[in-house]
Scaffold this motif. Structure first.
Motif, PDB file in Angstrom:
ATOM      1  N   UNK A 165      -7.245  -6.895  -6.135  1.00  0.00           N
ATOM      2  CA  UNK A 165      -6.536  -7.575  -5.052  1.00  0.00           C
ATOM      3  C   UNK A 165      -5.715  -6.611  -4.204  1.00  0.00           C
ATOM      4  N   UNK A 166      -4.931  -5.762  -4.838  1.00  0.00           N
ATOM      5  CA  UNK A 166      -4.048  -4.872  -4.086  1.00  0.00           C
ATOM      6  C   UNK A 166      -3.602  -3.715  -4.971  1.00  0.00           C
ATOM      7  N   UNK A 167      -3.482  -2.540  -4.384  1.00  0.00           N
ATOM      8  CA  UNK A 167      -2.960  -1.386  -5.116  1.00  0.00           C
ATOM      9  C   UNK A 167      -1.449  -1.283  -4.937  1.00  0.00           C
ATOM     10  N   UNK A 168      -1.000  -1.581  -3.735  1.00  0.00           N
ATOM     11  CA  UNK A 168       0.423  -1.480  -3.450  1.00  0.00           C
ATOM     12  C   UNK A 168       0.749  -2.178  -2.150  1.00  0.00           C
ATOM     13  N   UNK A 169       2.037  -2.328  -1.893  1.00  0.00           N
ATOM     14  CA  UNK A 169       2.490  -2.961  -0.658  1.00  0.00           C
ATOM     15  C   UNK A 169       3.871  -2.425  -0.320  1.00  0.00           C
ATOM     16  N   UNK A 219      17.552   4.730  -0.804  1.00  0.00           N
ATOM     17  CA  UNK A 219      17.745   3.339  -0.447  1.00  0.00           C
ATOM     18  C   UNK A 219      16.484   2.503  -0.424  1.00  0.00           C
ATOM     19  N   UNK A 220      15.393   3.022  -0.987  1.00  0.00           N
ATOM     20  CA  UNK A 220      14.139   2.275  -1.040  1.00  0.00           C
ATOM     21  C   UNK A 220      14.028   1.601  -2.407  1.00  0.00           C
ATOM     22  N   UNK A 221      13.826   0.301  -2.413  1.00  0.00           N
ATOM     23  CA  UNK A 221      13.623  -0.420  -3.666  1.00  0.00           C
ATOM     24  C   UNK A 221      12.157  -0.272  -4.086  1.00  0.00           C
ATOM     25  N   UNK A 268      14.255  -1.314   2.868  1.00  0.00           N
ATOM     26  CA  UNK A 268      12.810  -1.192   2.635  1.00  0.00           C
ATOM     27  C   UNK A 268      12.491  -1.334   1.154  1.00  0.00           C
ATOM     28  N   UNK A 269      11.264  -1.760   0.862  1.00  0.00           N
ATOM     29  CA  UNK A 269      10.847  -1.942  -0.529  1.00  0.00           C
ATOM     30  C   UNK A 269       9.372  -1.606  -0.672  1.00  0.00           C
ATOM     31  N   UNK A 270       9.010  -1.129  -1.855  1.00  0.00           N
ATOM     32  CA  UNK A 270       7.628  -0.783  -2.178  1.00  0.00           C
ATOM     33  C   UNK A 270       7.243  -1.469  -3.481  1.00  0.00           C
ATOM     34  N   UNK A 271       6.049  -2.024  -3.498  1.00  0.00           N
ATOM     35  CA  UNK A 271       5.492  -2.614  -4.711  1.00  0.00           C
ATOM     36  C   UNK A 271       4.257  -1.820  -5.105  1.00  0.00           C
TER      37      UNK A 271
END
Length: 225
Positions: free
Chosen positions: A17-21, A5-7, A30-33
């Motif tokens: 700027x960013x590796x992940x979020x 259920x994690x996007x 919940x979601x992960x980028x």
């Protein structure tokens, strides 16, 4: 993770700027980028994915995107880093490998070339090696953070095989993917993944995906797991 259920999303962003979020604000899912422009290609992206998943496991709500472990978030970030490292590589196996290389001793400096030599059999990112060295007392305190800052300044494509001829396409892709992901692609599970999605993840033409999967099955590092 998606089956739980994690996007999970990937996006090309400036690597500095960013590796992940990650974000989780119930009742929303919940979601992960993951930044697809990670300075360490696929092995780095896999580490980031697991790092952000660790934040979801401890139910820290809100947006999280600090993998450096600075300020008040330091204990949480260190936990997420250690968890990601342990999922990708067992500590006992790492220790045995260092002993075999006669490297199981404290060093004030660990060069990138040496880190590459250590990680090569495991197909993991330098993050994992640096985290373990500091955690096991084989590198100075703050070693991983210092290395991360150095790598981020160099940007993508500057941590590879300078001065050496480029490896063949399949071998290069295997190194980028990392050992764990390569094992999945060589299994029957990979046949359930839509070919277009695999092509996007692998960053290769659709007609080359099946050929690459067959080649993976023939590789000893994949077969031994």
């Amino acid at each position: 993770m998606e089956s739980l259920g994690v996007f999970v999303f990937t996006m090309r962003l400036p690597p500095k700027e960013v590796r992940g979020a990650s974000i989780w604000s119930p009742p929303n899912p919940p979601a992960i980028l993951v930044n697809s422009e990670d300075v360490e290609a696929a092995t780095g992206r896999l580490f980031t994915l697991l790092h952000e998943y660790a934040h979801l496991l401890i139910r820290r709500q809100g947006v999280v995107c600090d993998t450096k472990g600075l300020g008040e978030s330091e204990p949480v970030e260190k936990f997420a880093n250690r968890l990601a490292a342990r999922i990708l590589l067992q500590q006992d196996e790492f220790k045995a490998h260092l002993q075999q290389l006669n490297l199981f001793s404290f060093r004030s400096r660990w060069g990138d070339a040496l880190l590459d030599e250590i990680r090569k059999p495991f197909f993991v990112s330098k993050d994992v090696v640096a985290i373990y060295l500091e955690e096991m007392g084989l590198a100075p305190e703050g070693f991983y953070q210092q290395k991360r800052q150095q790598w981020e300044k160099r940007g993508p494509g500057r941590r590879g095989y300078a001065g050496k001829p480029p490896p063949k396409r399949n071998e290069r892709k295997l190194r980028e993917l990392g050992f764990s992901f390569a094992r999945i692609l060589s299994s029957e599970f990979a046949d359930e993944i839509p070919i277009l999605e695999l092509a996007e993840v692998l960053d290769m033409k659709v007609e080359h995906v099946q050929e690459f999967k067959e080649w993976l099955k023939e590789q000893a590092p994949v077969r031994r797991i």
